[in-house]
Design a protein around this motif. Structure first.
Motif, PDB file in Angstrom:
ATOM      1  N   GLY A 190     -44.327 -20.848 -11.939  1.00  0.00           N
ATOM      2  CA  GLY A 190     -43.052 -21.173 -11.691  1.00  0.00           C
ATOM      3  C   GLY A 190     -42.087 -20.128 -11.180  1.00  0.00           C
ATOM      4  O   GLY A 190     -40.880 -20.500 -11.021  1.00  0.00           O
ATOM      5  N   MET A 191     -42.447 -18.787 -11.007  1.00  0.00           N
ATOM      6  CA  MET A 191     -41.788 -17.937 -10.422  1.00  0.00           C
ATOM      7  C   MET A 191     -41.300 -18.258  -9.007  1.00  0.00           C
ATOM      8  O   MET A 191     -42.211 -18.752  -8.112  1.00  0.00           O
ATOM      9  CB  MET A 191     -42.220 -16.557 -10.532  1.00  0.00           C
ATOM     10  CG  MET A 191     -42.454 -15.990 -11.885  1.00  0.00           C
ATOM     11  SD  MET A 191     -43.238 -14.151 -11.921  1.00  0.00           S
ATOM     12  CE  MET A 191     -43.099 -13.936 -13.691  1.00  0.00           C
ATOM     13  N   THR A 192     -40.139 -17.795  -8.666  1.00  0.00           N
ATOM     14  CA  THR A 192     -39.506 -18.145  -7.444  1.00  0.00           C
ATOM     15  C   THR A 192     -40.308 -16.859  -6.457  1.00  0.00           C
ATOM     16  O   THR A 192     -40.697 -15.915  -7.057  1.00  0.00           O
ATOM     17  CB  THR A 192     -38.150 -17.819  -7.171  1.00  0.00           C
ATOM     18  OG1 THR A 192     -37.512 -16.735  -7.738  1.00  0.00           O
ATOM     19  CG2 THR A 192     -37.532 -19.076  -8.171  1.00  0.00           C
ATOM     20  N   ARG A 193     -40.080 -16.973  -5.133  1.00  0.00           N
ATOM     21  CA  ARG A 193     -40.140 -15.895  -4.242  1.00  0.00           C
ATOM     22  C   ARG A 193     -39.905 -14.498  -4.635  1.00  0.00           C
ATOM     23  O   ARG A 193     -40.698 -13.532  -4.746  1.00  0.00           O
ATOM     24  CB  ARG A 193     -40.104 -16.496  -2.797  1.00  0.00           C
ATOM     25  CG  ARG A 193     -40.613 -15.098  -1.747  1.00  0.00           C
ATOM     26  CD  ARG A 193     -40.120 -15.499  -0.421  1.00  0.00           C
ATOM     27  NE  ARG A 193     -40.389 -14.701   0.724  1.00  0.00           N
ATOM     28  CZ  ARG A 193     -41.520 -14.179   1.083  1.00  0.00           C
ATOM     29  NH1 ARG A 193     -42.751 -14.839   0.774  1.00  0.00           N
ATOM     30  NH2 ARG A 193     -41.561 -13.067   1.958  1.00  0.00           N
ATOM     31  N   LEU A 194     -38.334 -14.362  -4.784  1.00  0.00           N
ATOM     32  CA  LEU A 194     -37.933 -13.497  -4.903  1.00  0.00           C
ATOM     33  C   LEU A 194     -38.256 -12.451  -6.407  1.00  0.00           C
ATOM     34  O   LEU A 194     -38.393 -11.420  -6.744  1.00  0.00           O
ATOM     35  CB  LEU A 194     -36.541 -13.192  -4.853  1.00  0.00           C
ATOM     36  CG  LEU A 194     -35.804 -13.580  -3.288  1.00  0.00           C
ATOM     37  CD1 LEU A 194     -34.293 -13.890  -3.539  1.00  0.00           C
ATOM     38  CD2 LEU A 194     -36.120 -12.420  -2.550  1.00  0.00           C
ATOM     39  N   THR A 195     -38.377 -13.464  -7.398  1.00  0.00           N
ATOM     40  CA  THR A 195     -38.616 -13.050  -8.804  1.00  0.00           C
ATOM     41  C   THR A 195     -40.123 -12.390  -8.691  1.00  0.00           C
ATOM     42  O   THR A 195     -40.402 -11.291  -9.467  1.00  0.00           O
ATOM     43  CB  THR A 195     -38.640 -14.217  -9.680  1.00  0.00           C
ATOM     44  OG1 THR A 195     -37.134 -15.005  -9.795  1.00  0.00           O
ATOM     45  CG2 THR A 195     -38.822 -13.687 -10.996  1.00  0.00           C
ATOM     46  N   THR A 196     -41.117 -13.247  -7.981  1.00  0.00           N
ATOM     47  CA  THR A 196     -42.295 -12.707  -8.015  1.00  0.00           C
ATOM     48  C   THR A 196     -42.246 -11.192  -7.245  1.00  0.00           C
ATOM     49  O   THR A 196     -42.935 -10.303  -7.724  1.00  0.00           O
ATOM     50  CB  THR A 196     -43.460 -13.455  -7.214  1.00  0.00           C
ATOM     51  OG1 THR A 196     -43.000 -14.729  -7.559  1.00  0.00           O
ATOM     52  CG2 THR A 196     -44.597 -13.122  -6.963  1.00  0.00           C
TER      53      THR A 196
END
Length: 297
Positions: A190-196
């Protein structure tokens, strides 16, 4: 049909026992080393016997103008690299974005700033007032461009934006070096693109990014000398100002070269420890992977 091996006589064995092991002679290496030492000796002799006033070198090595130029060189290196790294990360992400507009802007930025000479970019920024006499938001605030874009700001924008184009490619290469499975696993939880990107990809990409960026920092120290053409008071510019007054050209150039070498040496040592820090555990992981593969086999 098996091969027939003739027996070795006792006389032959005695002859072999009396043989002496002689190390291989590398005459080419000795000749090359002698030639290099000869050239170095000639250079040292030339500088020792040349028309160089070494007391003048010692006198100006810590002169206030030289130290002020050194300070400006270091400040510009830090500021330009900070701007270049920020722009590099932003445009690398834009380059890899599925959005065609962001990707197009990033491609144009990298194409333009890598395709034009740095000196030309510095001159464009320094003469920006010829195109935009006033900068600001009409009706709210505005300034004369000539008051805002001085030697320092023109140098910062020229070096920083030029560096950003090269850093973008370095960062993109580092991101691509991270296994795609890492990103897929982050999306699965469930991580967003920026968090990843911030928590998974960039920390692993640093091992690939640090060495070329370290080289760019060292190059930036020397590239600041180009800014002397737009009157930025870095160390080479101040050395030139002094030797225009006292005609001690070679002495002041030696002073500038000495400071450049000192700064670059310190940066190389720092780069070594930084690379070692980001490479921690990599040798252990390789060894464990090899053991697992051996056990599987």
């Amino acid at each position: 049909m098996s091969a027939i091996i003739s027996p070795v006589s006792s006389r032959d064995l005695a002859a072999i026992a009396r043989m002496r092991i002689v190390p291989r002679r590398f005459y080419g290496r000795w000749i090359a080393a002698a030639a290099i030492l000869g050239v170095l000796a000639w250079l040292v002799l030339a500088f020792a016997e040349g028309d160089i006033a070494w007391p003048v070198v010692a006198q100006f090595f810590t002169a206030p103008a030289i130290l002020a130029g050194l300070s400006n060189t270091l400040i510009m290196t830090i500021c330009a690299m900070a701007l270049g790294i920020v722009l590099g990360v932003v445009f690398a992400i834009m380059y890899m974005s599925p959005n065609p507009v962001l990707r197009g802007v990033a491609l144009f930025y990298i194409w333009f700033f890598r395709g034009t000479p740095l000196l030309l970019q510095l001159l464009l920024w320094f003469n920006l007032a010829l195109v935009f006499p006033i900068i600001g938001i009409p009706g709210l605030f505005s300034w004369r461009t000539i008051d805002v874009i001085g030697p320092f700001m023109a140098t910062l924008l020229g070096l920083g934006m030029n560096q950003g184009a090269y850093t973008a490619e370095v960062v993109r290469g580092g991101i691509l070096s991270v296994d795609a499975g890492q990103t897929e696993a982050a999306k699965a939880v469930g991580m967003t693109r920026l968090t990843t990107l911030r928590r998974i990809v960039l920390p692993q990409a640093m091992r690939v990014i640090i060495p070329p960026v370290g080289n760019e920092v060292i190059s930036m120290v020397k590239l600041t000398s180009v800014a002397s053409v737009i009157q930025y008071a870095e160390i080479l510019r101040n050395a030139q100002t002094i030797y225009y007054a006292n005609a001690r050209v070679i002495e002041l150039l030696i002073v500038a070269a000495g400071w450049y070498l000192i700064v670059v040496t310190v940066l190389q040592i720092g780069q070594y420890f930084l690379e070692r820090h980001f490479s921690k555990g990599r040798g252990g992981r390789r060894a464990r992977r090899a053991v697992v593969q051996e056990d599987a086999a």
